[in-house]
Design a protein around this motif. Structure first.
Motif, PDB file in Angstrom:
ATOM      1  N   VAL A 100      34.043  37.106  20.253  1.00 54.30           N
ATOM      2  CA  VAL A 100      34.800  36.610  21.396  1.00 54.30           C
ATOM      3  C   VAL A 100      34.110  36.919  22.723  1.00 54.30           C
ATOM      4  N   LEU A 101      33.419  38.043  22.806  1.00 53.87           N
ATOM      5  CA  LEU A 101      32.733  38.369  24.054  1.00 53.87           C
ATOM      6  C   LEU A 101      31.523  37.462  24.278  1.00 53.87           C
ATOM      7  N   LYS A 102      30.882  37.059  23.176  1.00 48.98           N
ATOM      8  CA  LYS A 102      29.775  36.100  23.289  1.00 48.98           C
ATOM      9  C   LYS A 102      30.302  34.747  23.778  1.00 48.98           C
ATOM     10  N   LYS A 103      31.455  34.340  23.231  1.00 53.37           N
ATOM     11  CA  LYS A 103      32.062  33.076  23.649  1.00 53.37           C
ATOM     12  C   LYS A 103      32.477  33.139  25.114  1.00 53.37           C
ATOM     13  N   LEU A 104      33.053  34.260  25.527  1.00 55.17           N
ATOM     14  CA  LEU A 104      33.432  34.432  26.932  1.00 55.17           C
ATOM     15  C   LEU A 104      32.198  34.361  27.825  1.00 55.17           C
ATOM     16  N   SER A 105      31.105  34.943  27.378  1.00 57.44           N
ATOM     17  CA  SER A 105      29.852  34.891  28.141  1.00 57.44           C
ATOM     18  C   SER A 105      29.358  33.461  28.299  1.00 57.44           C
ATOM     19  N   GLU A 106      29.506  32.648  27.243  1.00 59.32           N
ATOM     20  CA  GLU A 106      29.107  31.237  27.309  1.00 59.32           C
ATOM     21  C   GLU A 106      29.966  30.485  28.320  1.00 59.32           C
ATOM     22  N   TYR A 107      31.269  30.729  28.269  1.00 58.10           N
ATOM     23  CA  TYR A 107      32.167  30.122  29.255  1.00 58.10           C
ATOM     24  C   TYR A 107      31.756  30.555  30.667  1.00 58.10           C
TER      25      TYR A 107
ATOM     26  N   GLU B 117      28.969  31.623  31.956  1.00 57.52           N
ATOM     27  CA  GLU B 117      27.715  31.057  32.466  1.00 57.52           C
ATOM     28  C   GLU B 117      27.935  29.665  33.052  1.00 57.52           C
ATOM     29  N   LYS B 118      28.697  28.831  32.347  1.00 61.71           N
ATOM     30  CA  LYS B 118      28.943  27.472  32.829  1.00 61.71           C
ATOM     31  C   LYS B 118      29.889  27.459  34.029  1.00 61.71           C
ATOM     32  N   ILE B 119      30.854  28.371  34.019  1.00 63.76           N
ATOM     33  CA  ILE B 119      31.780  28.474  35.157  1.00 63.76           C
ATOM     34  C   ILE B 119      31.031  28.930  36.404  1.00 63.76           C
ATOM     35  N   ASN B 120      30.145  29.907  36.244  1.00 66.87           N
ATOM     36  CA  ASN B 120      29.354  30.385  37.384  1.00 66.87           C
ATOM     37  C   ASN B 120      28.447  29.290  37.939  1.00 66.87           C
ATOM     38  N   ASP B 121      27.882  28.494  37.046  1.00 64.08           N
ATOM     39  CA  ASP B 121      27.038  27.375  37.491  1.00 64.08           C
ATOM     40  C   ASP B 121      27.839  26.419  38.370  1.00 64.08           C
TER      41      ASP B 121
ATOM     42  N   LYS C  39      34.818  38.854  35.147  1.00 62.79           N
ATOM     43  CA  LYS C  39      34.746  38.365  33.757  1.00 62.79           C
ATOM     44  C   LYS C  39      34.954  36.859  33.657  1.00 62.79           C
ATOM     45  N   ARG C  40      35.592  36.248  34.665  1.00 55.62           N
ATOM     46  CA  ARG C  40      35.953  34.812  34.644  1.00 55.62           C
ATOM     47  C   ARG C  40      36.953  34.526  33.524  1.00 55.62           C
TER      48      ARG C  40
ATOM     49  N   LYS D  47      34.063  17.677  33.302  1.00 56.02           N
ATOM     50  CA  LYS D  47      35.234  17.627  34.182  1.00 56.02           C
ATOM     51  C   LYS D  47      36.034  18.920  34.139  1.00 56.02           C
ATOM     52  N   ILE D  48      36.211  19.488  32.951  1.00 55.98           N
ATOM     53  CA  ILE D  48      37.033  20.699  32.864  1.00 55.98           C
ATOM     54  C   ILE D  48      36.333  21.881  33.525  1.00 55.98           C
ATOM     55  N   TYR D  49      35.010  21.928  33.471  1.00 58.37           N
ATOM     56  CA  TYR D  49      34.324  23.022  34.165  1.00 58.37           C
ATOM     57  C   TYR D  49      34.431  22.855  35.679  1.00 58.37           C
ATOM     58  N   LYS D  50      34.412  21.619  36.150  1.00 59.06           N
ATOM     59  CA  LYS D  50      34.644  21.387  37.584  1.00 59.06           C
ATOM     60  C   LYS D  50      36.050  21.840  37.966  1.00 59.06           C
ATOM     61  N   ALA D  51      37.021  21.479  37.139  1.00 62.23           N
ATOM     62  CA  ALA D  51      38.416  21.847  37.419  1.00 62.23           C
ATOM     63  C   ALA D  51      38.635  23.351  37.316  1.00 62.23           C
ATOM     64  N   SER D  52      37.913  24.001  36.409  1.00 66.91           N
ATOM     65  CA  SER D  52      38.129  25.429  36.184  1.00 66.91           C
ATOM     66  C   SER D  52      37.764  26.280  37.401  1.00 66.91           C
ATOM     67  N   ALA D  53      36.909  25.743  38.265  1.00 74.30           N
ATOM     68  CA  ALA D  53      36.565  26.471  39.491  1.00 74.30           C
ATOM     69  C   ALA D  53      37.806  26.735  40.330  1.00 74.30           C
ATOM     70  N   SER D  54      38.813  25.886  40.201  1.00 69.81           N
ATOM     71  CA  SER D  54      40.014  26.017  41.030  1.00 69.81           C
ATOM     72  C   SER D  54      40.740  27.332  40.768  1.00 69.81           C
TER      73      SER D  54
END
Length: 359
Positions: A3-10, A12-16, A52-53, A73-80
């Motif tokens: 789960v921590l690896k999956k969170l890290s993947e999320y 990275e894309k959220i930070n981008d 942690k995002r 689209k969901i990564y764009k929305a997740s920035a909110s």
């Protein structure tokens, strides 16, 4: 699932996405509002320092869970939802008069230094300037959060539903902060378990877990059954998370935490540990604990005395058992609903991580 690896993947894309959005705003400011570009650089630095995002990750996982496929689209929305946290933290730092946030200066402290370097005025004027600038920054980040959702590219009707959830979280968190500040001034004997658990619900459960999940659900077009399951998972999990946080704050390993234990006691926070110890303790134990609650220069020995009172009165066991019961309630809610398997396993795994963590 790791789960921590999956969170890290999320993450990275959220930070981008956050970096892209904030950099775009800085470049636009250089053209249209040259004097504001440095201001936005500070906002960018504050929001990109770490974290942690968890909130945007919950949003993305829920979207995937209900069958959403438009990942850009969901990564764009997740920035909110992450920017909402930034807005809350900037204002929270002012209310708490904190100097540091994630290893760097809080915005009002940074602007206090800026004032002293560029202007000459009284301490009162410097404080008014620095806190005013930070309030404006928080307001700007709030506006940016809404804009990120509006510009995510989803169908308008789904964006409206997500915005309703966003505002629900915004208002609930403000109510929670109101209750929290009220409890700080109340006598310890007046603060009930119900009052404190309601603060945990409004300040942690809704804002950290339920709202991100329901925003992902709304953008993914999920079912009413899924919506109900997300709420039934989020509310007890958020409360369990906060109870575990309270336990770690008093009984955690200093080396693992990276900070001293007992800060909640020093700050006078009426946690469930304190409430139950006062409720179950002898007159002597109550008197001792009250004398230590909010003591600015509390010693390590006195913290140990408070911890022993919490053990002896059963307050520690009560809090630990309540956290476990709430966590079990959350896991049951998510295990029994139809979701994409990978997303479901992530939600189960992250729940177990949050309630069993040592940091």
């Amino acid at each position: 699932m790791d789960v921590l690896k999956k969170l890290s993947e999320y993450r990275e894309k959220i930070n981008d996405e956050l970096e892209r959005l904030l950099d775009e705003k800085i470049e636009n400011a250089k053209k249209e509002y040259p004097g504001a570009a440095d201001y936005l650089e500070w906002i960018r630095d504050y929001n990109m320092r770490g974290g942690k995002r968890l909130r945007p990750a919950f949003m993305v996982a829920a979207y995937e869970g209900v069958g959403g496929k438009e990942m850009d689209k969901i990564y764009k929305a997740s920035a909110s939802i992450e920017l909402m946290e930034g807005y809350f933290l900037i204002h929270d730092d002012i209310m708490d008069q904190d100097d540091l946030r994630r290893g760097g200066p809080t915005l009002h402290v940074a602007y206090l230094d800026y004032y002293k370097k560029h202007f000459q005025g009284s301490e009162m004027r410097a404080k008014r300037f620095s806190e005013g600038m930070a309030i404006i920054a928080g307001d700007y980040v709030q506006s940016l959060a809404v804009e990120a959702l509006l510009n995510s590219g989803f169908d308008q009707a789904r964006i409206v539903e997500a915005l309703k959830v966003y505002e629900y979280a915004n208002q609930s968190t403000n109510f929670g902060q109101f209750l929290d500040m009220l409890s700080e001034e109340m006598k310890a004997e007046e603060v009930t378990e119900e009052h404190t658990m309601n603060i945990h619900k409004t300040k942690t459960s809704i804002y950290t877990i339920e709202a991100p999940l329901l925003m992902g659900w709304a953008l993914g077009g999920g079912s009413e059954e899924q919506r109900e399951a997300f709420s039934n998972y989020a509310i007890p999990l958020g409360q369990a998370f906060q109870l575990q946080d309270d336990i770690l704050g008093m009984f955690g390993d200093v080396k693992k935490l990276g900070k001293p234990v007992g800060s909640d006691l020093r700050d006078g926070k009426k946690t469930i540990l304190v409430i139950k110890a006062l409720e179950k303790g002898s007159p002597e134990q109550k008197k001792k604990l009250l004398s230590l609650l909010g003591k600015l220069h509390i010693t390590e020995q006195e913290i140990e005395e408070a911890k022993q009172i919490m053990r002896d009165t059963g307050a520690l066991d009560y809090t630990r058992n309540k956290a476990r019961e709430l966590a079990s309630e959350a896991l049951e809610a998510i295990e029994n609903v139809e979701l994409a398997e990978e997303a479901k396993q992530y939600l189960i795994g992250i729940a177990e991580y949050l309630i069993n963590r040592e940091v």
